[in-house]
Design an enzyme around this catalytic site. Structure first.
Site, PDB file in Angstrom:
ATOM      1  N   HIS A  33      -6.356  -1.096  -6.303  1.00 26.30           N
ATOM      2  CA  HIS A  33      -6.015   0.119  -6.923  1.00 26.30           C
ATOM      3  C   HIS A  33      -5.599   0.246  -8.215  1.00 26.30           C
ATOM      4  O   HIS A  33      -6.108   1.238  -9.049  1.00 26.30           O
ATOM      5  CB  HIS A  33      -5.487   1.051  -5.845  1.00 26.30           C
ATOM      6  CG  HIS A  33      -6.247   1.495  -5.001  1.00 26.30           C
ATOM      7  ND1 HIS A  33      -6.584   3.041  -4.944  1.00 26.30           N
ATOM      8  CD2 HIS A  33      -6.916   1.232  -3.671  1.00 26.30           C
ATOM      9  CE1 HIS A  33      -7.216   3.494  -3.851  1.00 26.30           C
ATOM     10  NE2 HIS A  33      -7.626   2.214  -3.084  1.00 26.30           N
ATOM     11  N   ASP A  59      -1.356  -2.682  -4.463  1.00 23.03           N
ATOM     12  CA  ASP A  59      -1.520  -1.237  -4.511  1.00 23.03           C
ATOM     13  C   ASP A  59      -0.130  -0.300  -4.621  1.00 23.03           C
ATOM     14  O   ASP A  59       0.184   0.522  -3.562  1.00 23.03           O
ATOM     15  CB  ASP A  59      -2.132  -0.690  -3.277  1.00 23.03           C
ATOM     16  CG  ASP A  59      -3.664  -0.928  -3.409  1.00 23.03           C
ATOM     17  OD1 ASP A  59      -4.188  -1.262  -4.422  1.00 23.03           O
ATOM     18  OD2 ASP A  59      -4.675  -0.832  -2.472  1.00 23.03           O
ATOM     19  N   ASP A  86       0.833  -1.142  -0.038  1.00 20.72           N
ATOM     20  CA  ASP A  86      -0.086   0.030   0.017  1.00 20.72           C
ATOM     21  C   ASP A  86       0.873   1.277  -0.099  1.00 20.72           C
ATOM     22  O   ASP A  86       0.758   2.172   0.987  1.00 20.72           O
ATOM     23  CB  ASP A  86      -0.983   0.064   1.177  1.00 20.72           C
ATOM     24  CG  ASP A  86      -1.888  -1.240   1.279  1.00 20.72           C
ATOM     25  OD1 ASP A  86      -2.691  -1.162   0.227  1.00 20.72           O
ATOM     26  OD2 ASP A  86      -1.610  -1.962   2.102  1.00 20.72           O
TER      27      ASP A  86
END
Length: 603
Positions: free
Chosen positions: A89, A53, A12
């Site tokens: 994402h 991500d 992330d």
């Protein structure tokens, strides 16, 4: 275990995220990931695992891609492989960003074929939508055996993948091998879990030592059965709810089994200030006083001010934000909790629904035709790329139309929906398209001029033209014919005009030469033959002489007269073609005579 293996586990990073519309915050996300890479090189870890991500968007800008490449390139120079999976994402329909970096030799994309690192086998599962979790296929995972394990490792990861078998051979490696699975998913028993860890561990065709996760931005570590399950947290704060320090994990594989340790990342400060309003008067001073308590900590920080209390005074957020910015803060954010406190707790509910199911229910309410359902299915299908949507839709609609029997179905008809309460529309005739008209400048109006003035101005020009053409004004000295002679001339001229139209044209032009400017403006043109003697063309004079000779010799027959007439006409035609006009020297034969100028041309 032949030697200790250390793996840096992160996730992330959300590179390219322009949080709070701030370019400085966008750079903060790159700096945080750069710090992680720098730590990996300094610690000389055996591999860096990224659990999804990597980018914040599936369509990062070219600037984002180039900055990311510049950050991960030093890993290759240090001999540290970067292993990754695709997060929700950045997920694309076909080729992923990881595939691009893999072709550039910057990373390796994990999948059902393991990456072998010493006595560890690392698998990867890309982000799976919630609606497709129940139908996930656990088949297809490769389980290396014997020497094939080392060969697969050498092919996937170079020198690091071939270290198995250094001591004790393949059998010893099989006994001590540790299988790691990298996933990007919200898992149970963690908050907002969508996929149970127990289900994954039970259905995988190998024994799992640990699941290295991404997607949940808070650090977590628990043990499910005999397997460790951990989240490293995000490398930068993506929202105000992420108040804990940012971090990454170090996975150590050694003689004592598997160990997980956490390392914090230094990031930009997030300050949370509470301002409780006690009095109706001077609410801004109470808020500013609460902000001032943090003093120097406000410098370059992201500041969140939460306002609470019983005071119902209206506040201007812009005034509070301006005050915080003047104190040196990077981003000010204001949240008024007084409205939330007025709501009963049971009315504040949060629910998470499956978006695919919600879309399907809405489509049912639309009562789409078979063609509409086909289009919706093609557009939302993850198996159809964007470039093939038109082609796939056209083929399926053609197949649908071929199955419809338009002739055999007597009830088939085309219906056109009509809007309710619609007023009749007036039929408008098609309007002829008019080409644009060129704008003409207004013409200056000339005042009328007396005839005498015009005559005085034009007459010298007429005389000059006559002198150039060798024409002498003879009307003043020429004796006018008598009435009988004029009558005879008119009769002969009329006869010539009837036989030869060209003679009539020459006569009219000749008549205009005999009109003086005074007679033209005074209107004294009536009785022209009584006032002026016309100039008879040469051919006309010859015909007049011939007529006189015929009268003198009445013994000639009619054919002889006709033959002479034809001869004169032929001679006249040759004269018109070959004889140049007066004043025009060098005129070639056959050139048409120029237009006769009239008096009106000079006005």
């Amino acid at each position: 275990m032949t030697r200790e293996i250390r793996i840096l586990h992160t996730a992330d990073t959300h590179l390219g995220y322009r949080q709070y519309h701030s370019d400085v915050r966008r750079q903060d996300f790159f700096k945080a990931f750069e710090a992680v890479v720098r730590d990996a090189i300094d610690m000389q870890v055996d591999a860096v695992v990224h659990a999804g991500d990597f980018f914040d968007s599936r369509t990062p800008t070219l600037e984002d891609v180039l900055e990311a490449i510049s950050i991960i390139t030093p890993l290759r120079a240090a001999g540290i492989p970067l292993l990754g999976i695709v997060g929700n994402h950045e997920s694309k329909q076909n080729m992923q960003w990881l595939d691009l970096f893999e072709k550039m030799g910057l990373c390796l994309r994990l999948g059902k074929k393991p990456y072998l690192l010493g006595e560890a086998a690392i698998y990867g599962i890309d982000s799976v939508p919630k609606s497709k979790i129940p139908s996930y296929d656990y088949g297809g995972f490769e389980i290396p055996e014997g020497g094939g394990w080392a060969e697969a490792g050498a092919k996937a990861g170079g020198e690091r993948g071939a270290e198995e078998g250094e001591d004790g051979g393949p059998e010893e490696g099989l006994k001590t091998r540790l299988n790691l699975v990298v996933m990007h998913q919200l898992m149970n028993p963690f908050p907002y879990g969508e996929w149970a860890c127990e289900e994954v561990i039970e259905n995988l065709p190998f024994r799992t030592a640990a699941i290295l996760l991404g997607d949940y931005h808070k650090y977590e570590k628990i043990k499910v059965g005999e397997a460790w399950v951990t989240y490293p947290g995000s490398t930068e704060r993506n929202s105000a709810s992420e108040r804990e320090p940012r971090s990454y994990n170090i996975i150590t594989l050694g003689e004592h089994g598997l160990e997980i340790s956490r390392r914090n990342i230094e990031t930009r400060k997030f300050l949370f200030i509470r301002a409780f309003l006690k009095e109706e008067e001077r609410p801004y001073e109470q808020i500013f006083s609460a902000v001032d308590e943090y003093g120097e900590e406000l410098e370059d920080a992201v500041v969140f001010v939460e306002i609470s209390g019983e005071v119902e005074a209206a506040l201007s957020f812009s005034e509070i934000e301006e005050y915080i910015l003047n104190k040196g803060a990077l981003v000010p954010r204001i949240k008024d909790l007084r409205e939330m406190e007025a709501l009963p707790p049971e009315e504040v509910r949060v629910s998470f629904a499956d978006p695919d199911r919600a879309v399907a229910e809405e489509i049912k309410k639309m009562n789409l035709t078979d063609g509409g359902l086909i289009i919706d299915e093609v557009v939302r299908s993850p198996l159809v790329s964007k470039t093939n949507v038109d082609f796939e839709t056209e083929n399926r609609l053609k197949a649908l139309i071929e199955r419809i029997d338009f002739k055999g179905d007597p009830d088939f008809q085309l219906e056109c929906g009509v809007l309710e309460n619609s007023e009749p529309v007036e039929v408008v005739e098609p309007v002829e398209v008019v080409e644009p008209v060129e704008v003409v400048e207004p013409v200056e109006v000339v005042e009328p001029v007396e005839a005498a003035e015009v005559i005085g101005a034009v007459e010298p020009k007429i005389r000059e033209m006559r002198e150039k053409q060798g024409i002498q004004e003879k009307q003043a000295t020429k004796t006018l014919p008598g009435p009988k002679q004029a009558e005879s001339i008119q009769e002969k001229t009329a006869a010539e005009e009837a036989e030869n139209p060209a003679f009539a044209e020459n006569r009219v032009a000749t008549e205009m030469k005999g009109i003086s400017p005074e007679s033209f403006f005074s209107g004294q043109t009536a009785g022209l033959w009584e006032n002026a003697q016309p100039e008879i063309p040469k051919a006309g004079k010859q015909m007049e002489k011939a007529d006189k000779k015929e009268e003198a010799s009445p013994g000639k027959t009619e054919p002889e007269k006709t033959e002479k007439t034809e001869k004169i006409k032929t001679e006249k035609t040759k004269t018109e073609k070959t004889e140049p006009e007066p004043g025009r020297k060098g005129k070639k034969a056959g050139t048409p005579a120029p237009r006769q100028r009239n008096f009106g041309d000079y006005l």
